[in-house]
Design a protein around this motif. Structure first.
Motif, mmCIF file in Angstrom:
data_model
loop_
_atom_site.group_PDB
_atom_site.id
_atom_site.type_symbol
_atom_site.label_atom_id
_atom_site.label_comp_id
_atom_site.label_asym_id
_atom_site.label_seq_id
_atom_site.Cartn_x
_atom_site.Cartn_y
_atom_site.Cartn_z
ATOM 1 N N ASP A 1 0.826 -1.220 0.000
ATOM 2 C CA ASP A 1 0.000 0.000 0.000
ATOM 3 C C ASP A 1 0.853 1.259 0.000
ATOM 4 O O ASP A 1 0.452 2.295 -0.546
ATOM 5 C CB ASP A 1 -0.928 0.003 1.221
ATOM 6 C CG ASP A 1 -1.989 -1.091 1.167
ATOM 7 O OD1 ASP A 1 -2.220 -1.648 0.068
ATOM 8 O OD2 ASP A 1 -2.579 -1.400 2.219
ATOM 9 N N ALA B 1 2.083 5.122 7.817
ATOM 10 C CA ALA B 1 1.279 4.040 8.391
ATOM 11 C C ALA B 1 1.733 3.738 9.811
ATOM 12 O O ALA B 1 2.818 4.154 10.242
ATOM 13 C CB ALA B 1 1.383 2.780 7.529
ATOM 14 N N SER C 1 -5.750 3.816 16.278
ATOM 15 C CA SER C 1 -6.813 4.193 15.331
ATOM 16 C C SER C 1 -7.691 5.310 15.894
ATOM 17 O O SER C 1 -8.069 6.245 15.162
ATOM 18 C CB SER C 1 -7.670 2.967 14.995
ATOM 19 O OG SER C 1 -6.904 1.989 14.338
ATOM 20 N N THR D 1 -6.752 10.671 8.766
ATOM 21 C CA THR D 1 -7.105 9.351 8.235
ATOM 22 C C THR D 1 -6.326 8.961 6.971
ATOM 23 O O THR D 1 -6.559 7.885 6.415
ATOM 24 C CB THR D 1 -8.618 9.291 7.941
ATOM 25 O OG1 THR D 1 -8.998 10.410 7.137
ATOM 26 C CG2 THR D 1 -9.416 9.288 9.227
ATOM 27 N N GLU D 2 -5.404 9.809 6.520
ATOM 28 C CA GLU D 2 -4.508 9.375 5.452
ATOM 29 C C GLU D 2 -3.514 8.322 5.975
ATOM 30 O O GLU D 2 -2.884 7.602 5.191
ATOM 31 C CB GLU D 2 -3.759 10.580 4.858
ATOM 32 C CG GLU D 2 -2.561 11.081 5.643
ATOM 33 C CD GLU D 2 -2.896 11.985 6.832
ATOM 34 O OE1 GLU D 2 -1.960 12.463 7.504
ATOM 35 O OE2 GLU D 2 -4.098 12.207 7.071
ATOM 36 N N LYS E 1 -2.679 4.873 7.569
ATOM 37 C CA LYS E 1 -3.332 3.568 7.678
ATOM 38 C C LYS E 1 -2.747 2.772 8.844
ATOM 39 O O LYS E 1 -1.548 2.857 9.131
ATOM 40 C CB LYS E 1 -3.164 2.769 6.376
ATOM 41 C CG LYS E 1 -3.919 3.374 5.199
ATOM 42 C CD LYS E 1 -3.784 2.519 3.952
ATOM 43 C CE LYS E 1 -4.600 3.100 2.795
ATOM 44 N NZ LYS E 1 -4.484 2.280 1.558
ATOM 45 N N TYR F 1 -2.365 -1.107 10.583
ATOM 46 C CA TYR F 1 -2.374 -2.558 10.352
ATOM 47 C C TYR F 1 -2.174 -3.244 11.702
ATOM 48 O O TYR F 1 -1.276 -2.871 12.462
ATOM 49 C CB TYR F 1 -1.261 -2.957 9.374
ATOM 50 C CG TYR F 1 -1.364 -2.243 8.048
ATOM 51 C CD1 TYR F 1 -1.957 -2.858 6.950
ATOM 52 C CD2 TYR F 1 -0.897 -0.934 7.895
ATOM 53 C CE1 TYR F 1 -2.067 -2.193 5.726
ATOM 54 C CE2 TYR F 1 -1.008 -0.265 6.684
ATOM 55 C CZ TYR F 1 -1.596 -0.898 5.605
ATOM 56 O OH TYR F 1 -1.711 -0.234 4.403
ATOM 57 N N PRO G 1 -9.000 4.430 10.338
ATOM 58 C CA PRO G 1 -7.715 4.200 9.659
ATOM 59 C C PRO G 1 -7.261 2.738 9.712
ATOM 60 O O PRO G 1 -6.362 2.347 8.975
ATOM 61 C CB PRO G 1 -6.743 5.090 10.447
ATOM 62 C CG PRO G 1 -7.350 5.215 11.798
ATOM 63 C CD PRO G 1 -8.836 5.202 11.584
ATOM 64 N N TRP G 2 -7.883 1.938 10.577
ATOM 65 C CA TRP G 2 -7.507 0.530 10.713
ATOM 66 C C TRP G 2 -8.095 -0.241 9.534
ATOM 67 O O TRP G 2 -9.303 -0.410 9.422
ATOM 68 C CB TRP G 2 -8.031 -0.010 12.033
ATOM 69 C CG TRP G 2 -7.531 -1.378 12.426
ATOM 70 C CD1 TRP G 2 -6.711 -2.195 11.715
ATOM 71 C CD2 TRP G 2 -7.835 -2.071 13.634
ATOM 72 N NE1 TRP G 2 -6.479 -3.368 12.393
ATOM 73 C CE2 TRP G 2 -7.148 -3.316 13.586
ATOM 74 C CE3 TRP G 2 -8.615 -1.780 14.754
ATOM 75 C CZ2 TRP G 2 -7.234 -4.249 14.613
ATOM 76 C CZ3 TRP G 2 -8.687 -2.707 15.767
ATOM 77 C CH2 TRP G 2 -7.999 -3.926 15.704
ATOM 78 N N VAL G 3 -7.236 -0.721 8.645
ATOM 79 C CA VAL G 3 -7.709 -1.314 7.395
ATOM 80 C C VAL G 3 -7.575 -2.834 7.331
ATOM 81 O O VAL G 3 -8.218 -3.472 6.490
ATOM 82 C CB VAL G 3 -6.985 -0.696 6.186
ATOM 83 C CG1 VAL G 3 -7.350 0.775 6.038
ATOM 84 C CG2 VAL G 3 -5.469 -0.885 6.288
ATOM 85 N N GLN H 1 -9.117 -8.038 5.643
ATOM 86 C CA GLN H 1 -8.992 -6.636 5.245
ATOM 87 C C GLN H 1 -10.363 -6.077 4.874
ATOM 88 O O GLN H 1 -11.274 -6.803 4.481
ATOM 89 C CB GLN H 1 -8.027 -6.487 4.071
ATOM 90 C CG GLN H 1 -8.412 -7.270 2.828
ATOM 91 C CD GLN H 1 -7.374 -7.119 1.741
ATOM 92 O OE1 GLN H 1 -6.551 -6.210 1.769
ATOM 93 N NE2 GLN H 1 -7.397 -8.008 0.758
#
Length: 369
Positions: free
Chosen positions: A174, A244, A257, A266-267, A269, A271, A289-291, A330
């Motif tokens: 990403d 991130a 998050s 929120t740009e 991310k 994980y 933001p948690w993807v 995801q």
């Protein structure tokens, strides 16, 4: 006298011949410790390990290092669900992330005469003496996510290195192989240490992805992470300063998050690793933001640990280390309507309802009255 001597010698010779004949005779089953199968008077003893009635009514202690967050609550739910289906009862000993208290709880479980003990997290230095004491007293023990090495004690662990690799590779993809990241991680926990191995390999593989901040605290992890992440965002206030956040535990992901979302950043991310119903709701939220997260169903972890314990009860062999395979969850793979972890199997292959360690006799035990 001569006649008596002859009679004596004749009797003696006959006796010697009888002894020699007896010594030379061979039983039908020589070379085999089992009785001769052709002897109708001999019957093989019944195999006690086929009788599951003795497995009903077992008392099981669950000794936990901490019981923070929804992952732990769902793990406990899985333990209780499986033990109760087997006709047993669970008592939970929570240790509030205090290793000294955990060691005392383990001693208490041993002294209170539980049939079996499940251990959740902890460290070998605090646990091994108590585990050895339990084994010496004939109490079966199964460990989850603690680096305990005691002969005869199976250890369950998630494939932590794989979980870290799944999330880190997606982060790199990403981010286009470059950027600035924050790591939330804490030392001193066996699963965290295994995840750190993958992180070190990730750093070597992607030198243009730079770690700018690393922190982590296992006490009040979600709240503490949120506060620390808020401070990091002030330190790096501009869009693009942080690409991130990689978190080694779902409690860390929650806190990070929330801080990012509240700051309108929120740009960035996020994980994570591990999954619960609360986590899944956050990942499904398009404003979060948690993807993504890699995880094993916490309820399945509890169920598999119990199955392993009952194999110990029954005298069946377990592997010394039992690895639980994770899946990657995801947002892009999920429906727009909200789902929970029970429904997640409809969308994520390999999630939930694991049959790992589930023997045919266990189904019989569940159905026994």
């Amino acid at each position: 006298m001569k006649k008596q001597s002859k009679v004596y010698l004749t009797v003696l010779l006959a006796a010697m011949l009888l002894v020699l004949a007896a010594c030379g005779a061979k039983p039908a089953n020589e070379g085999n410790n089992k009785p001769a199968a052709t002897d109708p008077a001999v019957t093989e003893p019944a195999a006690n390990n086929n009788d599951i009635s003795a497995l009903k009514g077992k008392k099981v202690a669950l000794v936990m290092q901490f019981n923070t967050g929804t992952f732990s609550s769902q793990y406990v739910e899985g333990v209780k669900d499986q033990v109760e289906k087997f006709g047993g009862k669970v008592t939970v000993f929570a240790s509030d992330n205090d290793l000294g208290k955990m060691a005392s709880n383990l001693d208490a479980a041993v002294n209170q005469g539980f049939d079996g003990i499940l251990i959740d997290h902890g460290q070998a230095s605090a646990l091994e003496a108590g585990v050895k004491n339990a084994i010496a007293k004939g109490i079966s023990v199964v460990v989850f996510d603690a680096d305990v090495k005691v002969e005869g004690v199976p250890v369950l662990q998630q494939d932590d290195k794989k979980m870290a690799e799944l999330t880190l590779e997606q982060l790199a993809k990403d981010a286009g192989g470059k950027g600035s990241i924050v790591k939330v991680w804490v030392a001193g926990f066996a699963p965290m240490e295994r995840r750190q191995v993958a992180y070190k390999e990730f750093q070597s593989k992607y030198p243009e992805i730079k770690e700018i901040v690393a922190f982590g605290n296992a006490n009040n992890p979600a709240i503490d992470t949120q506060a620390q992440m808020e401070a990091v965002l002030k330190q790096y206030p501009n869009k693009g300063d942080i690409t991130a956040v990689w978190t080694a535990w779902d409690e860390f992901a929650k806190g990070a998050s929330r801080a990012i979302q509240q700051a309108g950043r929120t740009e960035i991310k996020v994980y994570g690793i591990d999954m619960s119903d609360e986590d899944l709701q956050m990942i499904q939220d398009p404003a979060s933001p948690w993807v993504a997260s890699a995880a094993v169903d916490p309820k399945d972890i509890g169920r598999i640990q119990v199955r392993t314990l009952y194999k110990e009860f029954k005298g069946e062999e377990n592997e010394p280390v039992i690895v639980l395979n994770p899946v990657y969850v995801q947002r892009d793979a999920l429906p727009t309507e909200k789902v929970n972890t029970t429904q997640l199997a409809q969308y994520i292959e390999g999630w939930g309802s694991s049959e790992q360690g589930y023997e045919d006799w266990m189904k019989e035990l569940e159905g026994a009255k």
